[in-house]
Design a protein around this motif. Structure first.
Motif, short mmCIF file in Angstrom:
data_model
loop_
_atom_site.label_atom_id
_atom_site.label_comp_id
_atom_site.label_asym_id
_atom_site.label_seq_id
_atom_site.Cartn_x
_atom_site.Cartn_y
_atom_site.Cartn_z
N MET A 21 -19.27 12.44 53.22
CA MET A 21 -19.16 13.84 52.79
C MET A 21 -17.87 14.14 52.01
N PRO A 22 -16.70 13.58 52.40
CA PRO A 22 -15.49 13.87 51.61
C PRO A 22 -15.62 13.46 50.14
N VAL A 23 -16.34 12.36 49.87
CA VAL A 23 -16.50 11.93 48.48
C VAL A 23 -17.38 12.93 47.73
N VAL A 24 -18.46 13.36 48.35
CA VAL A 24 -19.34 14.35 47.71
C VAL A 24 -18.57 15.64 47.43
N LEU A 25 -17.77 16.08 48.39
CA LEU A 25 -16.99 17.31 48.19
C LEU A 25 -16.02 17.15 47.02
N ALA A 26 -15.37 15.99 46.93
CA ALA A 26 -14.44 15.76 45.82
C ALA A 26 -15.18 15.76 44.48
N PRO B 291 -23.34 13.95 34.17
CA PRO B 291 -22.13 13.50 34.85
C PRO B 291 -22.25 12.08 35.39
N VAL B 292 -21.24 11.28 35.10
CA VAL B 292 -21.12 9.92 35.64
C VAL B 292 -19.93 9.92 36.59
N VAL B 293 -20.12 9.40 37.79
CA VAL B 293 -19.08 9.41 38.82
C VAL B 293 -18.56 7.99 39.05
N ILE B 294 -17.25 7.81 38.90
CA ILE B 294 -16.60 6.53 39.22
C ILE B 294 -15.70 6.77 40.43
N VAL B 295 -15.85 5.95 41.45
CA VAL B 295 -15.07 6.12 42.68
C VAL B 295 -14.10 4.95 42.82
N ASN B 296 -12.86 5.28 43.14
CA ASN B 296 -11.80 4.28 43.33
C ASN B 296 -11.19 4.41 44.72
N GLY B 297 -10.59 3.32 45.17
CA GLY B 297 -9.77 3.36 46.37
C GLY B 297 -10.45 2.85 47.63
N PRO B 298 -9.73 2.89 48.75
CA PRO B 298 -10.23 2.34 50.02
C PRO B 298 -11.54 2.96 50.48
N VAL B 299 -11.79 4.20 50.10
CA VAL B 299 -13.01 4.86 50.56
C VAL B 299 -14.26 4.12 50.11
N THR B 300 -14.19 3.41 49.00
CA THR B 300 -15.39 2.73 48.49
C THR B 300 -15.88 1.67 49.46
N LYS B 301 -14.96 0.94 50.08
CA LYS B 301 -15.36 -0.08 51.06
C LYS B 301 -15.71 0.57 52.40
N ARG B 302 -15.03 1.65 52.71
CA ARG B 302 -15.28 2.31 54.00
C ARG B 302 -16.70 2.84 54.08
N HIS C 298 -1.23 4.22 43.84
CA HIS C 298 -1.89 3.01 44.33
C HIS C 298 -2.37 3.24 45.76
N GLY C 299 -3.59 2.81 46.03
CA GLY C 299 -4.12 2.95 47.37
C GLY C 299 -4.78 4.28 47.65
N SER C 300 -4.77 5.18 46.68
CA SER C 300 -5.43 6.48 46.89
C SER C 300 -6.92 6.35 46.57
N SER C 301 -7.70 7.22 47.18
CA SER C 301 -9.14 7.29 46.91
C SER C 301 -9.41 8.47 46.00
N ILE D 211 -12.56 20.15 26.52
CA ILE D 211 -13.42 19.32 27.37
C ILE D 211 -12.62 18.11 27.84
N LYS D 212 -12.53 17.94 29.15
CA LYS D 212 -11.70 16.88 29.72
C LYS D 212 -12.49 16.02 30.71
N ILE D 213 -12.16 14.74 30.75
CA ILE D 213 -12.56 13.89 31.86
C ILE D 213 -11.68 14.30 33.04
N VAL D 214 -12.26 14.43 34.22
CA VAL D 214 -11.48 14.95 35.34
C VAL D 214 -11.49 13.97 36.51
N SER D 215 -10.41 13.98 37.27
CA SER D 215 -10.30 13.17 38.49
C SER D 215 -9.89 14.08 39.64
N LYS D 216 -10.30 13.68 40.84
CA LYS D 216 -9.99 14.46 42.04
C LYS D 216 -9.80 13.50 43.21
N GLU D 217 -8.71 13.70 43.94
CA GLU D 217 -8.47 12.85 45.10
C GLU D 217 -9.44 13.20 46.22
#
Length: 267
Positions: free
Chosen positions: A1-6, A30-41, A115-118, A258-264
């Motif tokens: 759920m935290p990833v969906v909320l982000a 929309p294309v979603v790219i996910v980074n960080g430890p949450v991807t393995k979790r 580094h290390g952020s999701s 128009i911007k590409i956006v990122s959210k922790e």
């Protein structure tokens, strides 16, 4: 759920222009790219078939966004959603970046995250265009092959009209890695290979009416805008030199709006 909320929070940022993307006549969604430890979790896929079916987390995150767009945002095809053809990614389009190589700078870090952020990054993207480059053996050859494929984004004669997302496969990345190339070197080589003489791109050149303004005939023209014009991520399985290009939304040419956006991702 935290990833969906982000993802939802990122999509609602005014600079992402979700309503404009939804109402476009073009292909993009929309294309979603996910980074960080949450991807393995949560068990996301960044390896073989990363852009395809078969992974619950990848599919569910992208699908949740699309259902919200449709059911709460009114994004019904042939109504608010005015796309002429659309693309299959408008069902769901979400994947994780492969961060297993510690020498590689992940997308979110290249965009300013720690580094290390999701993090989730939202890109306005079309469907997948493959670049099959099996015979390239040096970083320069790989870069030239990828650049030739990237030139077709939107149209081979349009420049600074949209952005692009390059999904670098392991076999192509290995050639770069073995020669000491990282993100900065790859980005620079692609950027240089994507420059072209304006005289070949102006309207009417080569009998094609599409193109740039005739006044730019004497320029050397970049394919993409400098700011976020070309994003590079790593994903996919081993076995062949087959990277992927996801072309962008033409409205991205309005770089101030128009911007590409990122959210922790929250905890």
């Amino acid at each position: 759920m935290p990833v969906v909320l982000a993802v939802v929070e990122a999509a609602l940022k005014p600079e992402f222009s979700m309503h404009g993307l939804l109402a476009t006549l073009g292909f993009a969604g929309p294309v979603v790219i996910v980074n960080g430890p949450v991807t393995k979790r949560i068990g996301m896929n960044s390896k073989g078939n990363a852009l395809g079916q078969g992974n619950r987390a990848n599919a569910s995150i992208g699908r949740a966004l699309q259902l919200l767009i449709r059911n709460m945002g009114g994004g019904i095809p042939q109504e608010i959603d005015r796309s002429i053809l659309g693309n299959p990614g408008k069902y769901t389009f979400c994947f994780a970046e492969d961060e297993d190589d510690e020498d590689w700078m992940p997308l979110n870090v290249s965009r300013g995250s720690a580094h290390g952020s999701s993090t989730v990054t939202l890109f306005h993207g079309d469907g997948v265009q493959g670049c099959v480059a099996w015979h390239s053996r040096t970083p320069e050859e790989v870069s030239r092959s990828l650049a030739m494929a990237l030139l077709s984004v939107c149209h081979p004669k349009t420049c600074q009209w949209s952005k692009a997302l390059l999904v670098l496969c392991p076999d192509h990345y290995k050639i770069y890695q073995q020669n000491g190339w990282g993100r900065p070197e790859i980005q620079a080589a692609l950027w240089e290979a994507l420059k072209r003489p304006g005289k070949d791109l102006i309207r009417g050149a080569h009998g094609v009416p599409e193109g740039i303004e005739p006044s730019r005939a004497d320029e050397i023209v970049d394919k993409f805008h400098e700011e976020d014009g070309l994003l590079i991520v790593r994903a996919g399985g081993k076995g062949a030199g087959q990277s992927a290009i996801i072309g962008g939304w033409p409205a991205q040419r309005k770089v101030e709006e128009i911007k590409i956006v990122s959210k922790e991702v929250g905890t």
